[in-house]
Design a protein around this motif. Structure first.
Motif, PDB file in Angstrom:
ATOM      1  N   VAL A 267      46.524  44.434  49.033  1.00 54.01           N
ATOM      2  CA  VAL A 267      45.725  43.220  48.914  1.00 54.01           C
ATOM      3  C   VAL A 267      45.309  43.064  47.453  1.00 54.01           C
ATOM      4  CG1 VAL A 267      43.630  42.011  49.650  1.00 54.01           C
ATOM      5  CG2 VAL A 267      44.883  43.455  51.281  1.00 54.01           C
ATOM      6  N   LEU A 268      45.592  41.903  46.864  1.00 52.99           N
ATOM      7  CA  LEU A 268      45.260  41.608  45.471  1.00 52.99           C
ATOM      8  C   LEU A 268      44.304  40.418  45.451  1.00 52.99           C
ATOM      9  CD1 LEU A 268      48.898  41.777  43.993  1.00 52.99           C
ATOM     10  CD2 LEU A 268      47.222  43.648  44.131  1.00 52.99           C
ATOM     11  N   LEU A 269      43.065  40.625  44.991  1.00 51.83           N
ATOM     12  CA  LEU A 269      42.037  39.587  44.984  1.00 51.83           C
ATOM     13  C   LEU A 269      41.583  39.334  43.549  1.00 51.83           C
ATOM     14  CD1 LEU A 269      39.779  40.826  47.943  1.00 51.83           C
ATOM     15  CD2 LEU A 269      41.828  39.380  48.051  1.00 51.83           C
ATOM     16  N   SER A 270      41.571  38.077  43.125  1.00 44.78           N
ATOM     17  CA  SER A 270      41.198  37.781  41.747  1.00 44.78           C
ATOM     18  C   SER A 270      40.461  36.454  41.663  1.00 44.78           C
ATOM     19  CB  SER A 270      42.443  37.731  40.844  1.00 44.78           C
ATOM     20  OG  SER A 270      43.347  36.725  41.275  1.00 44.78           O
ATOM     21  N   ALA A 271      39.820  36.256  40.525  1.00 46.39           N
ATOM     22  CA  ALA A 271      39.150  34.988  40.219  1.00 46.39           C
ATOM     23  C   ALA A 271      39.261  34.754  38.722  1.00 46.39           C
ATOM     24  CB  ALA A 271      37.692  35.021  40.653  1.00 46.39           C
ATOM     25  N   GLY A 272      39.335  33.477  38.344  1.00 49.94           N
ATOM     26  CA  GLY A 272      39.396  33.128  36.933  1.00 49.94           C
ATOM     27  C   GLY A 272      40.566  33.780  36.234  1.00 49.94           C
ATOM     28  N   VAL A 273      40.339  34.226  34.995  1.00 45.14           N
ATOM     29  CA  VAL A 273      41.415  34.850  34.228  1.00 45.14           C
ATOM     30  C   VAL A 273      41.715  36.258  34.730  1.00 45.14           C
ATOM     31  CG1 VAL A 273      40.057  35.949  32.388  1.00 45.14           C
ATOM     32  CG2 VAL A 273      42.296  34.939  31.847  1.00 45.14           C
ATOM     33  N   GLY A 274      40.932  36.738  35.704  1.00 45.61           N
ATOM     34  CA  GLY A 274      41.248  38.005  36.355  1.00 45.61           C
ATOM     35  C   GLY A 274      42.574  37.994  37.078  1.00 45.61           C
ATOM     36  N   ALA A 300      39.571  29.822  41.837  1.00 43.31           N
ATOM     37  CA  ALA A 300      39.518  29.111  40.563  1.00 43.31           C
ATOM     38  C   ALA A 300      38.581  27.921  40.690  1.00 43.31           C
ATOM     39  CB  ALA A 300      40.915  28.636  40.153  1.00 43.31           C
ATOM     40  N   ARG A 301      38.177  27.378  39.545  1.00 42.52           N
ATOM     41  CA  ARG A 301      37.324  26.193  39.570  1.00 42.52           C
ATOM     42  C   ARG A 301      38.040  25.017  40.218  1.00 42.52           C
ATOM     43  NH1 ARG A 301      35.428  23.650  33.934  1.00 42.52           N
ATOM     44  NH2 ARG A 301      35.266  25.909  33.512  1.00 42.52           N
ATOM     45  N   PRO A 320      59.237  37.174  51.635  1.00 41.68           N
ATOM     46  CA  PRO A 320      58.981  36.552  52.939  1.00 41.68           C
ATOM     47  C   PRO A 320      57.662  36.972  53.573  1.00 41.68           C
ATOM     48  CG  PRO A 320      60.675  38.257  53.118  1.00 41.68           C
ATOM     49  CD  PRO A 320      60.429  38.048  51.663  1.00 41.68           C
ATOM     50  N   HIS A 321      57.092  38.125  53.160  1.00 40.62           N
ATOM     51  CA  HIS A 321      55.854  38.608  53.766  1.00 40.62           C
ATOM     52  C   HIS A 321      54.658  38.484  52.821  1.00 40.62           C
ATOM     53  CE1 HIS A 321      58.327  39.995  57.019  1.00 40.62           C
ATOM     54  NE2 HIS A 321      58.995  40.811  56.230  1.00 40.62           N
ATOM     55  N   LEU A 322      54.796  37.655  51.800  1.00 41.86           N
ATOM     56  CA  LEU A 322      53.683  37.387  50.894  1.00 41.86           C
ATOM     57  C   LEU A 322      52.792  36.302  51.486  1.00 41.86           C
ATOM     58  CD1 LEU A 322      52.154  37.467  48.156  1.00 41.86           C
ATOM     59  CD2 LEU A 322      53.891  35.859  47.271  1.00 41.86           C
ATOM     60  N   GLN A 323      51.492  36.574  51.587  1.00 43.41           N
ATOM     61  CA  GLN A 323      50.515  35.598  52.060  1.00 43.41           C
ATOM     62  C   GLN A 323      49.605  35.221  50.890  1.00 43.41           C
ATOM     63  OE1 GLN A 323      49.436  38.309  55.502  1.00 43.41           O
ATOM     64  NE2 GLN A 323      49.228  36.335  56.545  1.00 43.41           N
ATOM     65  N   VAL A 324      49.642  33.965  50.494  1.00 41.08           N
ATOM     66  CA  VAL A 324      48.861  33.477  49.363  1.00 41.08           C
ATOM     67  C   VAL A 324      47.710  32.619  49.885  1.00 41.08           C
ATOM     68  CG1 VAL A 324      48.875  32.045  47.286  1.00 41.08           C
ATOM     69  CG2 VAL A 324      50.827  33.540  47.787  1.00 41.08           C
ATOM     70  N   VAL A 325      46.509  32.922  49.429  1.00 37.46           N
ATOM     71  CA  VAL A 325      45.331  32.131  49.780  1.00 37.46           C
ATOM     72  C   VAL A 325      44.631  31.733  48.489  1.00 37.46           C
ATOM     73  CG1 VAL A 325      43.223  31.997  51.146  1.00 37.46           C
ATOM     74  CG2 VAL A 325      45.077  33.520  51.868  1.00 37.46           C
ATOM     75  N   THR A 326      44.363  30.430  48.338  1.00 39.01           N
ATOM     76  CA  THR A 326      43.746  29.917  47.125  1.00 39.01           C
ATOM     77  C   THR A 326      42.423  29.246  47.459  1.00 39.01           C
ATOM     78  OG1 THR A 326      45.930  29.528  46.156  1.00 39.01           O
ATOM     79  CG2 THR A 326      44.076  28.396  45.143  1.00 39.01           C
ATOM     80  N   PHE A 327      41.413  29.502  46.633  1.00 33.07           N
ATOM     81  CA  PHE A 327      40.095  28.890  46.787  1.00 33.07           C
ATOM     82  C   PHE A 327      39.780  28.088  45.526  1.00 33.07           C
ATOM     83  CE2 PHE A 327      40.197  32.648  49.395  1.00 33.07           C
ATOM     84  CZ  PHE A 327      39.510  32.303  50.556  1.00 33.07           C
ATOM     85  N   HIS A 328      39.387  26.817  45.690  1.00 32.60           N
ATOM     86  CA  HIS A 328      38.988  25.991  44.563  1.00 32.60           C
ATOM     87  C   HIS A 328      37.570  25.486  44.783  1.00 32.60           C
ATOM     88  CE1 HIS A 328      43.420  24.951  43.356  1.00 32.60           C
ATOM     89  NE2 HIS A 328      43.045  26.154  42.965  1.00 32.60           N
TER      90      HIS A 328
END
Length: 396
Positions: A267-274, A300-301, A320-328
């Motif tokens: 699990v890779l969790l990041s925000a901003g330039v992180g 991200a903003r 095929p097993h990558l799950q991407v979740v984005t928060f704005h």
């Protein structure tokens, strides 16, 4: 280890450092920079202006005093500090300078309370810590095959606008030679040379996978907000770097190393330039284990401030097993969820068996860290990239 004679004085220093630590470190930096202005080259002067660096050192002194008999707890902190020191080229002869001004600051701030036995105890404790760091840094320099402070000329071959305030800079060795090996999550120091002749080093995570003939960093332009000044080096890079520019760059260092080589879920969790070290990790995984199960979540903003979207799309096409979740925060839509990242809105995973990596602003990492612990993720499964006071919060 320190002597039985010194230990009571170090133990007695714990409440003193809690109360006066930042005054001591502020005095320390002021006096050292007056006596040795050349050392400003090695320090982030923006963090000096905002007080972050003073707070970080105060936290480190307090943590050291409070855990002086628990080197197992201090070892990860010492490792991260040693990597940072190696990236800026700290040398053994710098340590006596630091020790002299640190003891002088303790004497100046504490006055009569800074007795000779107390100062002798801290001289011994500082010497013990300095030896640990000097030895660790010597090994890093030897393993890298470089001298302390050695930089290498790199030629810029591409500059990409990744978002409203982030550019990606791709470089190759100016001498045509091979790039040094590195791992996803590591960083390099980049030198800026200002019009008045001042030089400054600043660290930037490598933002692409190893194994290529080029190296990429991503630089957020720090505009300055409130008491925090604009980033001198980040603005210099944004204003001056173009294709053909030569930059002086350090060997890669850093011990925040997401697991990119196994086929275990991650699990890779990041925000901003992180996002930058996480993109390096994702790109590496896409190359070596494209069938791996990966949760990649980023906050991200807005879409305009969300860098490396093309890298993510390319990884999705391969994995095929990558799950991407984005928060704005602002313009949720086009697949992004509104608001801050929340654990409840992420896909589920085996909490006790999966490593989770965090990188982003301190409030983001603190919130995610506590939420993950509360959800049953073992502390040993949590890993974060941080240099400031938050690095020490488990010791304070």
């Amino acid at each position: 280890m320190i002597s039985a004679t010194s230990r009571p004085y170090i133990d007695a220093s714990v409440p003193v450092l809690r109360q006066h630590g930042q005054a001591i470190t502020t005095t320390f930096y002021r006096n050292m920079f007056v006596a040795h202005p050349e050392l400003t080259y090695l320090f982030n002067m923006g963090n000096q202006a905002s007080g972050v660096q003073q707070q970080s050192l105060a936290s480190a002194l307090f943590a050291y005093a409070a855990n002086i008999d628990n080197m197992a707890a201090l070892a990860p902190v010492a490792s991260r500090i040693a990597h940072k020191h190696a990236s800026v080229g700290l040398r053994p002869d710098h340590y006596p300078i630091v020790g002299f001004h640190l003891l002088g600051a303790i004497r100046e701030v504490l006055g009569e309370a800074a007795t000779e036995p107390l100062l002798k105890a801290w001289e011994e404790a500082y010497g013990s810590l300095a030896r640990v760091l000097i030895d660790a840094e010597a090994k890093m320099y030897a393993d890298a095959g470089i001298e302390p402070g050695q930089l290498r000329a790199m030629r810029v071959v591409e500059v990409t606008c990744e978002s409203e305030n982030v550019i990606a800079i791709r470089m190759v060795a100016a001498d045509g030679g091979a790039l040094p090996p590195f791992r996803a999550g590591q960083y390099v120091s980049v030198e800026a040379i200002f019009e008045d002749g001042r030089r400054q080093l600043r660290q930037y995570s490598v933002s692409d996978a190893p194994g290529k003939d080029s190296l990429r960093i991503s630089v957020k332009r720090e505009d300055g907000i409130g008491a925090n000044p604009a980033g001198a080096v980040s603005n210099w890079l944004h204003q001056n770097v173009k294709v053909g520019t030569l930059l002086q760059v350090s060997h890669p260092f850093g011990d925040f190393l997401p697991d990119t080589e196994s086929d275990e879920p991650v699990v890779l969790l990041s925000a901003g330039v992180g996002i930058t070290p996480m993109i390096a990790a994702l790109n590496r995984i896409a190359r070596v284990h494209p069938d791996r199960r990966v949760i990649f979540a980023h906050a991200a903003r807005s879409s305009a401030f969300h860098p490396h979207q093309e890298d993510i799309a390319a990884a999705q096409a391969r994995m095929p097993h990558l799950q991407v979740v984005t928060f704005h925060d602002e313009d949720a839509g086009a697949g992004a969820l509104p608001g801050k990242m929340e654990l409840a809105r992420l896909p589920s995973w085996p909490r006790g068996e999966t490593d989770v990596y965090l990188c982003g602003p301190l409030p983001f990492m603190q919130a995610q860290w506590h939420a993950l612990l509360a959800a049953g993720v073992p502390a040993g499964r949590l890993h974060r990239e941080v240099f400031g006071p938050d690095l020490l919060d488990h010791l304070l």
